[in-house]
Design a protein around this motif. Sequence first.
Motif, PDB file in Angstrom:
ATOM      1  N   VAL A  17      31.566  24.752   5.573  1.00 24.59           N
ATOM      2  CA  VAL A  17      32.761  23.904   5.565  1.00 24.59           C
ATOM      3  C   VAL A  17      33.114  23.470   6.989  1.00 24.59           C
ATOM      4  O   VAL A  17      33.457  22.309   7.232  1.00 24.59           O
ATOM      5  CB  VAL A  17      33.957  24.657   4.929  1.00 24.59           C
ATOM      6  N   LYS A  18      33.012  24.403   7.921  1.00 24.59           N
ATOM      7  CA  LYS A  18      33.312  24.076   9.320  1.00 24.59           C
ATOM      8  C   LYS A  18      32.373  22.986   9.839  1.00 24.59           C
ATOM      9  O   LYS A  18      32.813  22.026  10.482  1.00 24.59           O
ATOM     10  CB  LYS A  18      33.189  25.331  10.180  1.00 24.59           C
ATOM     11  N   MET A  19      31.079  23.131   9.551  1.00 27.73           N
ATOM     12  CA  MET A  19      30.104  22.124   9.978  1.00 27.73           C
ATOM     13  C   MET A  19      30.384  20.783   9.304  1.00 27.73           C
ATOM     14  O   MET A  19      30.296  19.723   9.939  1.00 27.73           O
ATOM     15  CB  MET A  19      28.686  22.610   9.643  1.00 27.73           C
ATOM     16  N   TRP A  20      30.719  20.835   8.018  1.00 32.02           N
ATOM     17  CA  TRP A  20      30.996  19.609   7.264  1.00 32.02           C
ATOM     18  C   TRP A  20      32.216  18.886   7.830  1.00 32.02           C
ATOM     19  O   TRP A  20      32.194  17.667   8.027  1.00 32.02           O
ATOM     20  CB  TRP A  20      31.211  19.954   5.791  1.00 32.02           C
ATOM     21  N   LEU A  21      33.287  19.651   8.109  1.00 36.64           N
ATOM     22  CA  LEU A  21      34.494  19.046   8.656  1.00 36.64           C
ATOM     23  C   LEU A  21      34.244  18.418  10.028  1.00 36.64           C
ATOM     24  O   LEU A  21      34.775  17.345  10.335  1.00 36.64           O
ATOM     25  CB  LEU A  21      35.604  20.102   8.762  1.00 36.64           C
ATOM     26  N   GLU A  22      33.440  19.069  10.827  1.00 39.60           N
ATOM     27  CA  GLU A  22      33.117  18.515  12.146  1.00 39.60           C
ATOM     28  C   GLU A  22      32.387  17.186  12.027  1.00 39.60           C
ATOM     29  O   GLU A  22      32.682  16.233  12.753  1.00 39.60           O
ATOM     30  CB  GLU A  22      32.255  19.511  12.940  1.00 39.60           C
ATOM     31  N   GLU A  23      31.437  17.119  11.085  1.00 38.40           N
ATOM     32  CA  GLU A  23      30.684  15.880  10.895  1.00 38.40           C
ATOM     33  C   GLU A  23      31.574  14.756  10.365  1.00 38.40           C
ATOM     34  O   GLU A  23      31.491  13.606  10.816  1.00 38.40           O
ATOM     35  CB  GLU A  23      29.529  16.120   9.912  1.00 38.40           C
ATOM     36  N   VAL A  24      32.427  15.096   9.417  1.00 38.99           N
ATOM     37  CA  VAL A  24      33.314  14.079   8.833  1.00 38.99           C
ATOM     38  C   VAL A  24      34.334  13.592   9.859  1.00 38.99           C
ATOM     39  O   VAL A  24      34.640  12.397   9.938  1.00 38.99           O
ATOM     40  CB  VAL A  24      34.024  14.640   7.580  1.00 38.99           C
ATOM     41  N   ASN A  25      34.862  14.509  10.660  1.00 39.71           N
ATOM     42  CA  ASN A  25      35.869  14.137  11.659  1.00 39.71           C
ATOM     43  C   ASN A  25      35.300  13.243  12.751  1.00 39.71           C
ATOM     44  O   ASN A  25      36.040  12.482  13.381  1.00 39.71           O
ATOM     45  CB  ASN A  25      36.477  15.398  12.290  1.00 39.71           C
ATOM     46  N   ASP A  31      35.914   4.245  11.553  1.00 36.76           N
ATOM     47  CA  ASP A  31      35.898   3.567  10.257  1.00 36.76           C
ATOM     48  C   ASP A  31      37.306   3.444   9.702  1.00 36.76           C
ATOM     49  O   ASP A  31      38.292   3.562  10.423  1.00 36.76           O
ATOM     50  CB  ASP A  31      34.956   4.279   9.267  1.00 36.76           C
ATOM     51  N   TYR A  32      37.425   3.215   8.377  1.00 33.86           N
ATOM     52  CA  TYR A  32      38.700   2.965   7.725  1.00 33.86           C
ATOM     53  C   TYR A  32      39.668   4.135   7.841  1.00 33.86           C
ATOM     54  O   TYR A  32      40.878   3.976   7.667  1.00 33.86           O
ATOM     55  CB  TYR A  32      38.459   2.670   6.238  1.00 33.86           C
ATOM     56  N   THR A  33      39.160   5.342   8.140  1.00 36.26           N
ATOM     57  CA  THR A  33      40.025   6.522   8.207  1.00 36.26           C
ATOM     58  C   THR A  33      40.775   6.619   9.529  1.00 36.26           C
ATOM     59  O   THR A  33      41.606   7.508   9.696  1.00 36.26           O
ATOM     60  CB  THR A  33      39.194   7.805   8.010  1.00 36.26           C
ATOM     61  N   ALA A  34      40.509   5.717  10.466  1.00 36.69           N
ATOM     62  CA  ALA A  34      41.141   5.792  11.787  1.00 36.69           C
ATOM     63  C   ALA A  34      42.665   5.678  11.694  1.00 36.69           C
ATOM     64  O   ALA A  34      43.386   6.266  12.501  1.00 36.69           O
ATOM     65  CB  ALA A  34      40.580   4.704  12.692  1.00 36.69           C
ATOM     66  N   ALA A  35      43.156   4.923  10.710  1.00 36.12           N
ATOM     67  CA  ALA A  35      44.599   4.698  10.585  1.00 36.12           C
ATOM     68  C   ALA A  35      45.306   5.794   9.789  1.00 36.12           C
ATOM     69  O   ALA A  35      46.527   5.794   9.679  1.00 36.12           O
ATOM     70  CB  ALA A  35      44.864   3.347   9.931  1.00 36.12           C
ATOM     71  N   ILE A  36      44.545   6.736   9.249  1.00 34.06           N
ATOM     72  CA  ILE A  36      45.117   7.803   8.430  1.00 34.06           C
ATOM     73  C   ILE A  36      45.607   8.926   9.332  1.00 34.06           C
ATOM     74  O   ILE A  36      44.942   9.279  10.308  1.00 34.06           O
ATOM     75  CB  ILE A  36      44.069   8.328   7.429  1.00 34.06           C
ATOM     76  N   ASP A  42      43.040  15.741   7.114  1.00 36.11           N
ATOM     77  CA  ASP A  42      42.560  17.127   7.072  1.00 36.11           C
ATOM     78  C   ASP A  42      42.777  17.740   5.694  1.00 36.11           C
ATOM     79  O   ASP A  42      41.885  18.387   5.138  1.00 36.11           O
ATOM     80  CB  ASP A  42      43.280  17.949   8.138  1.00 36.11           C
ATOM     81  N   SER A  43      43.952  17.525   5.103  1.00 32.69           N
ATOM     82  CA  SER A  43      44.245  18.118   3.788  1.00 32.69           C
ATOM     83  C   SER A  43      43.350  17.530   2.698  1.00 32.69           C
ATOM     84  O   SER A  43      42.885  18.241   1.805  1.00 32.69           O
ATOM     85  CB  SER A  43      45.711  17.914   3.431  1.00 32.69           C
ATOM     86  N   THR A  44      43.082  16.223   2.784  1.00 33.90           N
ATOM     87  CA  THR A  44      42.214  15.585   1.794  1.00 33.90           C
ATOM     88  C   THR A  44      40.774  16.065   1.936  1.00 33.90           C
ATOM     89  O   THR A  44      40.090  16.314   0.934  1.00 33.90           O
ATOM     90  CB  THR A  44      42.261  14.051   1.955  1.00 33.90           C
ATOM     91  N   ASN A  45      40.303  16.221   3.175  1.00 33.38           N
ATOM     92  CA  ASN A  45      38.949  16.724   3.402  1.00 33.38           C
ATOM     93  C   ASN A  45      38.782  18.123   2.835  1.00 33.38           C
ATOM     94  O   ASN A  45      37.759  18.440   2.214  1.00 33.38           O
ATOM     95  CB  ASN A  45      38.636  16.738   4.902  1.00 33.38           C
ATOM     96  N   THR A  83      31.087   9.063  -1.322  1.00 34.82           N
ATOM     97  CA  THR A  83      29.625   9.051  -1.171  1.00 34.82           C
ATOM     98  C   THR A  83      29.209   9.506   0.224  1.00 34.82           C
ATOM     99  O   THR A  83      28.250  10.267   0.375  1.00 34.82           O
ATOM    100  CB  THR A  83      29.072   7.650  -1.463  1.00 34.82           C
ATOM    101  N   ASP A  84      29.929   9.056   1.260  1.00 39.44           N
ATOM    102  CA  ASP A  84      29.602   9.489   2.623  1.00 39.44           C
ATOM    103  C   ASP A  84      29.799  10.991   2.778  1.00 39.44           C
ATOM    104  O   ASP A  84      28.975  11.684   3.389  1.00 39.44           O
ATOM    105  CB  ASP A  84      30.477   8.753   3.648  1.00 39.44           C
ATOM    106  N   GLY A  85      30.908  11.483   2.230  1.00 40.70           N
ATOM    107  CA  GLY A  85      31.190  12.915   2.333  1.00 40.70           C
ATOM    108  C   GLY A  85      30.142  13.767   1.642  1.00 40.70           C
ATOM    109  O   GLY A  85      29.751  14.833   2.151  1.00 40.70           O
TER     110      GLY A  85
END
Length: 289
Positions: A17-25, A31-36, A42-45, A83-85
Amino acid sequence: MDQKLKDIVIEHSDDIVKMWLEEVNKKKSSDYTAAISDELFDSTNREFVNVIFTSIEKSGLANDINDFSERLINLGWPLSYLTDGMQVFRRVTSEYILRQSDKIDSDYFAEVLRKVDGWVDPVINQLVNEYSGSWEHIVSLQRVALQELSAPLIPVMDNITIMPLIGTIDTERAKLIMENLLDGVIKHNAEVVLIDITGVPVVDTMVAHHIIQAAEAVRLIGSRCILVGIRPEIAQTIVNLGIDLSKFPTKSSLRKGFQSALELTNRTIEDVQSKDEDIEKLIDSLNRE
């Protein structure tokens, strides 16, 4: 082999999970998540990765996949987030399992990839299906709501109704206008219908034809139409196109059209203030006598 690999993933879920969160962050700023907001992202991830692990642990698809997909739609997040996640999870999990083993032969590598694909692909398919289904349902509801709002018939007085039209009128919308108009006239027992085209940007031959058809249909069921909101430029266009609107009354404003509707239903607008003043004068005169 399958259970052994699954045990490795579950046992080291925190690391994965830690590795996954680092990659997603890493993608958040590009991308489109920049404005979130960071908190929402973090909670959605974390909710997303919990859905994935729940599916793997249960050897099937978690019941909360549907809820998570609907949540993303309500947030306005695109399907590519899912799909990216999942692709990031596939890569991170495969790499982690391979690092935990001393085996480096191609057969083991292929087996790991095949097992991880077996966990990830069904989840991707289910997420995509649920997301698409929820999206289509929401779009369908929105389409119905827009149709209802696009041609409303509003009763403003006994036997008088108004249909305000805003925006472009195409063939599909013209059909809806006709249906709502006829149903509303009967439902509200309307003697006069005011069709207000103030908000219609362009009145061409096709639009005029649809309006004339609607007015004629209303006439056939015993009511009358008054076309209101004819601006000078619209009037000029109608004249230049040779469109005949002589079969039913036309007025430049809704106010004038409403006055005509009152006259057609044997009613008039009276100045109450003037009447009150006359009564006061009469009382004063009687008191003086």
